[in-house]
Design an enzyme around this catalytic site. Structure first.
Site, PDB file in Angstrom:
ATOM      1  CB  VAL A 207      -1.147 -14.909   1.538  1.00 29.66           C
ATOM      2  CG1 VAL A 207      -1.770 -16.155   2.159  1.00 29.66           C
ATOM      3  CG2 VAL A 207      -0.244 -15.292   0.371  1.00 29.66           C
TER       4      VAL A 207
ATOM      5  N   GLY B 265       2.988 -17.590   0.188  1.00 31.12           N
ATOM      6  CA  GLY B 265       3.633 -16.419  -0.412  1.00 31.12           C
ATOM      7  C   GLY B 265       4.838 -16.851  -1.243  1.00 31.12           C
TER       8      GLY B 265
ATOM      9  CD  GLU C 148       1.372  -2.017  -8.945  1.00 32.21           C
ATOM     10  OE1 GLU C 148       2.455  -1.912  -9.544  1.00 32.21           O
ATOM     11  OE2 GLU C 148       0.859  -1.076  -8.316  1.00 32.21           O
TER      12      GLU C 148
ATOM     13  CG  ASN D  78       5.985  -5.240   5.113  1.00 29.88           C
ATOM     14  OD1 ASN D  78       6.169  -6.076   6.005  1.00 29.88           O
ATOM     15  ND2 ASN D  78       5.093  -5.385   4.167  1.00 29.88           N
ATOM     16  CE  LYS D  79      14.507  -6.257  10.909  1.00 29.74           C
ATOM     17  NZ  LYS D  79      14.520  -7.704  10.637  1.00 29.74           N
TER      18      LYS D  79
ATOM     19  CE1 TYR E 149       0.617  -6.682   6.913  1.00 24.48           C
ATOM     20  CE2 TYR E 149       1.543  -6.116   4.763  1.00 24.48           C
ATOM     21  CZ  TYR E 149       1.704  -6.616   6.045  1.00 24.48           C
ATOM     22  OH  TYR E 149       2.940  -7.034   6.460  1.00 24.48           O
ATOM     23  CD  GLU E 150       0.805  -2.253   0.231  1.00 24.16           C
ATOM     24  OE1 GLU E 150       1.754  -2.878  -0.230  1.00 24.16           O
ATOM     25  OE2 GLU E 150       0.021  -1.583  -0.470  1.00 24.16           O
TER      26      GLU E 150
ATOM     27  CE1 TYR F 211       8.399 -10.244  -0.874  1.00 27.02           C
ATOM     28  CE2 TYR F 211       8.882  -7.980  -0.260  1.00 27.02           C
ATOM     29  CZ  TYR F 211       7.969  -8.956  -0.621  1.00 27.02           C
ATOM     30  OH  TYR F 211       6.646  -8.636  -0.737  1.00 27.02           O
TER      31      TYR F 211
ATOM     32  N   GLY G   8       3.609 -21.068   3.717  1.00 26.69           N
ATOM     33  CA  GLY G   8       4.508 -21.048   2.554  1.00 26.69           C
ATOM     34  C   GLY G   8       3.834 -20.649   1.258  1.00 26.69           C
TER      35      GLY G   8
END
Lengths: 159, 159
Positions: B88, B98, B84, B125-126, B27-28, B132, B96
């Site tokens: 999900v 996360g 770290e 990663n907007k 994903y990253e 957050y 919900g």
């Protein structure tokens, strides 16, 4: 003839550790954020062993300090060494002691099988950044640290 | 009726942990950086206890995970909780989970007397950053992470 040696901090050093923490905070223009006390340091460093402290000593006098702990990289699959604080007293700068401390920490990291060593630096602190770059470190510019603290943390925990 | 529960990972879960680590790396867009193996995870997580893993389970099936450890703040004078990895499975998002994981971690942090919870996020990663922010977290924009790794670390240790 000046000689630089290292020693691991002990419980009786909490006052000295706190004085270094406060000196670094003043340098970082963040003195108002320091709420640490000798008692808290005694509990978290010497009872819970949450971090380790190394002193750099010139002819036996503590002139610099590093506080570090182990983090963990899931990509690398092993622990790393995270340097929380690094500080050399202003009157002892320019002698290579900062580099000597970083080299000692790198040796500890390698001895313990860590894959990397990391720390953070304030973006306005160009002298430090130039110094880190000269050692081969690289800035992880694409990442931002996020934080929840104090009442916001309590609320998130309770909701 | 769906029920979300949490369980702490055990040694037999190393394969599952690795699959979550690899899914997050994909994903990253960082899959090539994953060198972790089940054996390394067994050693560092379950022998050296360098980090802890929490699974989020929907009706008993692991659908999300968090890997965390304790860091230390000299200013606050106590440990913090450092997240770290948080992940999900794509097919279980939008429920919900996360947020539920972050709330569980916040509760662990508070239970253990930690002053704060931190993690990092990639700048592109907007969606995650918006998430957050909605929880009250704030970006520590003025700090940059610096890293020495691999051969550069070895050289610094030896010089």
């Amino acid at each position: 003839m000046e000689e630089l040696t290292f020693r691991t901090a002990e419980e009786r050093d909490c006052g000295l550790i706190l004085s270094f923490i406060k000196a670094l905070a003043a340098y970082e223009k963040m003195s108002d954020e320091v709420v640490a006390t000798e008692e808290l340091l005694r509990k978290w460093l010497f009872e819970k062993h949450s971090a380790e402290v190394l002193f750099a000593c010139e002819n036996g006098k503590e002139v610099g300090f590093a506080l570090f702990f182990h983090n963990f990289s899931t990509f690398v699959g092993r622990a790393g060494l995270y340097l929380e604080d690094l500080y050399v007293l202003p009157e002892y700068r320019g002698k290579g002691y900062g580099k000597a401390i970083l080299k000692r920490l790198a040796a500890i990291a390698v001895e313990r099988g860590c894959g990397r060593m990391e720390w953070v630096c304030l973006d306005w602190n160009k002298p430090s950044m130039d110094f880190y770059r000269s050692l081969g470190a690289r800035p992880m510019d694409e990442w931002t640290i996020w934080r929840v603290a104090g009442e916001t943390l309590d609320q998130l925990a309770k909701e």
